[in-house]
Design an enzyme around this catalytic site. Sequence first.
Site, short mmCIF file in Angstrom:
data_model
loop_
_atom_site.label_atom_id
_atom_site.label_comp_id
_atom_site.label_asym_id
_atom_site.label_seq_id
_atom_site.Cartn_x
_atom_site.Cartn_y
_atom_site.Cartn_z
N LYS A 84 -85.44 78.87 3.55
CA LYS A 84 -85.58 80.08 4.51
C LYS A 84 -85.56 80.01 5.90
CE LYS A 84 -90.15 80.96 5.17
NZ LYS A 84 -90.45 81.14 6.58
N ARG A 140 -92.17 87.43 11.75
CA ARG A 140 -91.94 86.98 13.13
C ARG A 140 -90.81 86.41 13.51
NH1 ARG A 140 -95.33 85.48 17.01
NH2 ARG A 140 -93.71 84.12 17.46
N ARG A 190 -98.87 82.23 18.61
CA ARG A 190 -97.42 82.01 18.58
C ARG A 190 -96.67 82.87 19.85
NH1 ARG A 190 -95.56 82.46 12.50
NH2 ARG A 190 -94.10 80.77 13.14
N1 EPU Z 1 -95.13 77.72 21.10
C1 EPU Z 1 -95.52 78.22 22.48
N2 EPU Z 1 -94.42 78.77 23.12
C2 EPU Z 1 -93.21 79.22 22.59
C3 EPU Z 1 -93.12 78.85 21.33
C4 EPU Z 1 -93.95 77.97 20.77
O1 EPU Z 1 -96.40 77.94 23.12
O2 EPU Z 1 -92.46 79.73 23.39
C5 EPU Z 1 -96.04 76.92 20.35
C6 EPU Z 1 -96.51 77.62 19.07
O3 EPU Z 1 -97.60 78.65 19.42
C7 EPU Z 1 -96.71 76.52 18.20
C8 EPU Z 1 -95.92 75.49 18.53
O4 EPU Z 1 -95.47 75.81 19.87
O5 EPU Z 1 -98.13 75.99 18.53
C9 EPU Z 1 -94.60 75.21 17.72
O6 EPU Z 1 -94.11 76.60 17.39
P1 EPU Z 1 -92.59 76.96 17.28
O7 EPU Z 1 -92.01 77.73 17.97
O8 EPU Z 1 -91.65 75.47 16.99
O9 EPU Z 1 -92.66 77.35 15.62
P2 EPU Z 1 -91.71 78.88 15.13
O10 EPU Z 1 -90.27 78.49 15.55
O11 EPU Z 1 -92.27 80.10 15.40
C10 EPU Z 1 -90.99 77.53 13.00
C11 EPU Z 1 -91.14 78.05 11.54
C12 EPU Z 1 -92.65 77.99 10.99
C13 EPU Z 1 -93.05 76.40 11.36
C14 EPU Z 1 -92.80 76.17 12.82
C15 EPU Z 1 -93.29 74.64 13.03
C16 EPU Z 1 -89.24 79.71 11.16
C17 EPU Z 1 -88.61 80.87 11.21
N3 EPU Z 1 -90.35 79.35 11.40
O12 EPU Z 1 -91.88 78.65 13.55
O13 EPU Z 1 -92.45 78.09 9.59
O14 EPU Z 1 -94.30 76.36 10.79
O15 EPU Z 1 -91.54 76.37 13.23
O16 EPU Z 1 -92.17 73.76 12.37
O17 EPU Z 1 -88.38 78.45 11.59
C18 EPU Z 1 -93.42 78.94 7.63
O18 EPU Z 1 -92.21 78.90 7.23
O19 EPU Z 1 -94.25 79.04 6.89
C19 EPU Z 1 -93.61 78.72 8.97
C20 EPU Z 1 -94.60 79.18 9.62
#
Ligand code: EPU
Length: 430
Positions: free
Chosen positions: A22, A93, A122
Amino acid sequence: MDKLLIQGGRALSGMISIHGAKNAALPILAAGLLCDGSLNINNIPPLQDIQSMIQLLRALGVTINTKNETEIVMDARHITGYHAPEALVKTMRASILLLGPLLSRFGQIKIPFPGGCAIGQRPIDQHLLGLKAMGAEIYIENDWIIGKSKKLTGANIVMQLTSVTGTENIMMAASLAKGKTVIHNAAKEPEIIDLANCLIQMGAQIIGHGTQKITIEGVKRLHSTHYHIMSDRIEASTYLIAAAATRGCIHITDINPRYLQSILHVLKLTGADIEIFPQSIRLDMRNHQPRAVNIKTAPYPGIATDVQAQFCTLNAVAKGSAYIEENIFENRFQHCEELIKMKARIHLKKNRAWITGIEKLEAASVCATDLRAAASLVIAGLLAEDVSEILNIHHMDRGYFDLEKKISQLGGQIKRISVQQKMIKQEVFI
Ligand code: EPU
């Protein structure tokens, strides 16, 4: 709305194959916006989040033809808008992944702020920091992200924390920018490598993906290609943890074991016997109770936050006590309250869940609060003596395709019924 009924007590055993990932498919679909031609993508998992992304792209005027359940052809040459509909964005999201491609290719974007979710606030500051450094003007007004840019220009971007979708957005935007972009402190997740490989097949010039320094030399256009999505390491891990917790023996196929190294290391610590083949993994935990393991979630190559909930359930029936520490999201322990309803011995303190294993969980009616919480409750249901009921399974449908079929194939007893359906639970499994 549906719910799951699970009769616990059976060890999972047998062979299943793993679907496409995914979290690789979502950014690759967004990357299709950059392609000046048609993009043929296969091994797409037929999940609710993927459907939402397809609907979003269609709403922007992208032509998408579905060839079969797991293959599509998309063409974004005649896109009609850059204004993403609020109702669709709010369901997922990952719609934030439209930001980089739309700004880069079309110079404009208007999308609702995707907001916080059950697992945490997030924020998207790192996405905006990168795109602004490349020359985009972006502001947030009344909960909308509004941006415009002339041709984006390459930049030296130092991310203050590693963000998976943040790195993906910047990498996609930089692919069509003028000049060189270097992303420092980039995320190293395998899904980023998969996105980079797809962009490279479309003609992008990227090196360093999979390391913390990614360099992208912008090109004038990206062209048509065929791409096969990597398999889902989180789906694979979920079934391996379920098999270890139920003291079973399973063989999962269509998976690259290289991307599961840290998870396999922890599963070995629980006492599982693991055999690794080029494209498959066999786990055997027959006849012994798993040992409790301490875990700290971390960005890749550490233990993914997306398997934290499943390991909580394993520890709940393991020998001994251990803690699970969540270091990525601030509110990702909601499954623990549900596991406690099933008599799990869990004590939460700050970002740690202290868990003491017991022999068996007790069946209960529990409620999934997010995708991975749903997976942890399914495993818990398989471990309880009687019939458990899992509500809010739309969360599960966002990320696990054919879960009931796969669990049944492995000998588990699981049924999906409508929440309105009144049945004596035990009758379902006669
Ligand atoms: N964060 C910030 N600022 C930002 C971006 C992130 O503070 O601009 C913080 C977030 O709040 C979090 C941490 O950094 O505390 C990591 O967040 P990240 O941006 O890496 O997460 P994401 O890209 O929103 C993806 C996956 C998630 C997975 C996370 C961590 C996708 C679509 N989603 O989310 O997947 O948990 O990386 O590996 O790729 C899931 O599949 O259940 C899921 C939630």
